[in-house]
Design an enzyme around this catalytic site. Sequence first.
Site, PDB file in Angstrom:
ATOM      1  N   HIS A  42      -1.026 -29.741 -70.072  1.00  0.00           N
ATOM      2  CA  HIS A  42       0.169 -29.943 -69.265  1.00  0.00           C
ATOM      3  C   HIS A  42      -0.160 -29.771 -67.784  1.00  0.00           C
ATOM      4  O   HIS A  42      -1.252 -29.359 -67.433  1.00  0.00           O
ATOM      5  CB  HIS A  42       1.305 -29.000 -69.681  1.00  0.00           C
ATOM      6  CG  HIS A  42       1.056 -27.558 -69.389  1.00  0.00           C
ATOM      7  ND1 HIS A  42       0.465 -26.722 -70.305  1.00  0.00           N
ATOM      8  CD2 HIS A  42       1.311 -26.809 -68.291  1.00  0.00           C
ATOM      9  CE1 HIS A  42       0.383 -25.501 -69.772  1.00  0.00           C
ATOM     10  NE2 HIS A  42       0.874 -25.536 -68.556  1.00  0.00           N
ATOM     11  N   ALA A  43       0.804 -30.106 -66.957  1.00  0.00           N
ATOM     12  CA  ALA A  43       0.704 -29.909 -65.507  1.00  0.00           C
ATOM     13  C   ALA A  43       2.006 -29.278 -65.028  1.00  0.00           C
ATOM     14  O   ALA A  43       2.997 -29.242 -65.762  1.00  0.00           O
ATOM     15  CB  ALA A  43       0.484 -31.248 -64.810  1.00  0.00           C
TER      16      ALA A  43
END
Length: 138
Positions: free
Chosen positions: A53-54
């Site tokens: 994820h970011a």
Amino acid sequence: MKQSLQDIELIQIPKIHNRQGNLSVIEGNTIPFEIRRVYYLYDVPSNAERYGHAHKAQQKFLVALSGSFEVVLKDGTDEMVFLLNKPNFGLLIAPGNWREIRNFSSGAVCLVLASEVYDESDYIRDFDEFTSFKDRIS
């Protein structure tokens, strides 16, 4: 402002050594943000990967308190892999970078210090959505 892998930094945490063992302290300006959340990953199977994820705004600082693991970072163009295996070094991850954690050794513990409390709207959990986000902010 477009974030890139150039915004990633390996930071040495001050270490106090004596014959009774080592002590490392994160305080003051050791990392460039106020810590708003702390969590840690442990008992991760060696063949597992953790949460690709970011974040749109949140900064993270990862430390291998015990054992080792790899952190894979992508900015939409480039990729870097960091091996974290010393408890007096941490990886500062700027927002706008995709991260995956893999290759956990037996007994590995990953400490995560975050600049913000949990907010699901700050997460990007799909890589195609991440690349679209990066294109919009560049």
